[in-house]
Enzyme design. Structure first.
Site, mmCIF file in Angstrom:
data_model
loop_
_atom_site.group_PDB
_atom_site.id
_atom_site.type_symbol
_atom_site.label_atom_id
_atom_site.label_comp_id
_atom_site.label_asym_id
_atom_site.label_seq_id
_atom_site.Cartn_x
_atom_site.Cartn_y
_atom_site.Cartn_z
ATOM 1 C CB SER A 254 -0.889 0.112 1.127
ATOM 2 O OG SER A 254 -1.627 1.099 1.127
ATOM 3 C CG HIS B 6 -3.339 -2.013 -3.759
ATOM 4 N ND1 HIS B 6 -2.603 -2.878 -3.408
ATOM 5 C CD2 HIS B 6 -3.716 -1.162 -2.419
ATOM 6 C CE1 HIS B 6 -2.234 -2.818 -2.043
ATOM 7 N NE2 HIS B 6 -2.820 -1.904 -1.674
ATOM 8 C CG HIS C 176 -4.884 -7.104 0.748
ATOM 9 N ND1 HIS C 176 -5.031 -6.217 -0.464
ATOM 10 C CD2 HIS C 176 -3.916 -6.782 1.295
ATOM 11 C CE1 HIS C 176 -3.859 -5.351 -0.393
ATOM 12 N NE2 HIS C 176 -3.397 -5.783 0.649
ATOM 13 C CE1 TYR D 103 -8.434 -4.998 1.943
ATOM 14 C CE2 TYR D 103 -6.823 -5.695 3.065
ATOM 15 C CZ TYR D 103 -7.204 -5.008 2.291
ATOM 16 O OH TYR D 103 -6.499 -3.898 1.862
ATOM 17 C CD GLU D 104 -8.315 -6.929 -2.511
ATOM 18 O OE1 GLU D 104 -8.707 -6.372 -3.663
ATOM 19 O OE2 GLU D 104 -7.203 -7.349 -2.188
ATOM 20 C CG MET E 138 -4.939 -5.685 7.510
ATOM 21 S SD MET E 138 -6.368 -4.695 6.980
ATOM 22 C CE MET E 138 -6.567 -3.416 8.250
ATOM 23 C CB SER E 139 -0.637 -7.948 3.277
ATOM 24 O OG SER E 139 0.510 -7.262 3.664
ATOM 25 C CG HIS F 260 -6.824 3.667 3.569
ATOM 26 N ND1 HIS F 260 -5.763 2.721 4.000
ATOM 27 C CD2 HIS F 260 -6.963 3.881 2.354
ATOM 28 C CE1 HIS F 260 -5.417 2.135 2.624
ATOM 29 N NE2 HIS F 260 -5.830 2.828 1.891
HETATM 30 N N1 HPA Z 1 -3.172 -2.223 10.986
HETATM 31 C C1 HPA Z 1 -3.398 -3.194 10.130
HETATM 32 N N2 HPA Z 1 -2.723 -3.182 8.844
HETATM 33 C C2 HPA Z 1 -2.355 -1.776 8.627
HETATM 34 C C3 HPA Z 1 -2.048 -0.858 9.818
HETATM 35 C C4 HPA Z 1 -2.733 -1.017 11.017
HETATM 36 O O1 HPA Z 1 -2.743 -0.218 11.972
HETATM 37 N N3 HPA Z 1 -1.503 0.300 9.210
HETATM 38 C C5 HPA Z 1 -1.227 -0.165 7.970
HETATM 39 N N4 HPA Z 1 -1.621 -1.265 7.581
#
Ligand code: HPA
Length: 275
Positions: free
Chosen positions: A31, A62, A84, A86-87, A212-213, A248
């Protein structure tokens, strides 16, 4: 169609586009870090949409394409945009591109990501070499019938983040005068950021960063015996450390602020990467 048949078709398509290039290092850009791919010389660019059996990226920020070409004297295959969990992709889909890399003869993997900083003595913008990970959530990308052609049913994870590559990265950082941390990355599935209690739990468990990756890719790479290096850009203090909500935008802003330094470091690591 079974996984090996799919991978065979994916490999065949990509090879037909490579004009003889033989990529040596696979790079996954996280990211806010996608601009790195613009530094690649005379690139072949392949949209994920065009690749048979490839998943397609849905996250803003992305891009979804492979960029293959020269970087610092090596031939690299760069994923601009990753998949990901989560997608909504299965873990098997998340690791499909890394398996594709291996099919293309790539034995070296460079994983990058943005992560939340759990270690209270560090700060946003710090770069962390991943020494190990913790995965307590979600299923394994290797759950189900083992593709024996790729690797064994049961496999070691104690060498997942290659020590020689960490040493190489530390030397590269010293050479460029860029401070780096070393630490443990803990996977959460997202897309919600962690709760403050989850971050406290992560710290007690031994994590320095949460994200998350990366973990699924590192597991699939270990399964296939690839040499993996992982770097996190710590874009924000993880939830509950500061008295403010996470968003974000902060992740993207820090990514933007650090991207030049990050790209200098990544390029020096690629330059000195032992093959
Ligand atoms: N948590 C999870 N994923 C992330 C974070 C976070 O604080 N920051 C950037 N990616």
């Amino acid at each position: 169609m079974d996984i090996m048949e799919k991978l065979g078709q994916t490999k065949e398509y990509i090879e037909s586009r490579l004009e003889g290039r033989k990529p040596q290092i696979g790079i996954v850009l996280g990211s806010g870090l996608g601009d790195m791919a613009d530094a690649i010389d005379s690139p072949v660019i392949i949209d994920y949409h065009d690749i048979p059996h490839f998943p397609v990226s849905t996250v803003p920020g992305h891009k979804g394409r492979l960029v293959i070409g020269g970087l610092e004297g090596k031939t690299v295959l760069c994923m601009q945009g990753r998949f990901h969990y989560y997608e909504g992709y299965s873990m098997e889909e998340v690791v499909y591109p890394v398996r594709t890399m291996k099919m293309l003869g790539i034995g070296n993997l460079f994983l990058t990501n943005a992560a939340g900083c759990v270690n209270e003595t560090w700060k946003p913008g710090d770069l962390m070499l991943i020494t190990d990970h913790i995965k307590l959530v979600a299923d394994s990308p290797l759950r189900g019938k083992n593709p024996d052609e790729l690797g064994p049913r049961f496999f070691d994870m104690t060498r997942s983040y290659d020590k020689a590559l960490i040493t190489c990265a530390e030397k590269a950082a010293i050479k460029k005068g860029i401070p780096v941390r070393k630490g443990v990355y803990m996977l959460f599935t997202g897309p919600s950021f962690e709760t403050a209690a989850e971050v406290r739990f992560a710290r007690i468990a031994g994590a320095d960063a949460v994200g998350m990756s990366t973990v699924p890719e590192a597991i699939a790479a270990s399964h296939m015996g690839m040499h993996t290096l992982g770097i996190s850009c710590l874009t924000n203090m993880a939830a509950g450390i500061l008295d403010q909500p996470l968003n974000h935008e902060e992740v993207l802003e820090t990514g933007e602020r650090v991207k030049n330094t990050f790209s200098i470091l990544v390029r020096e690591i690629i330059r000195s990467w032992p093959l």
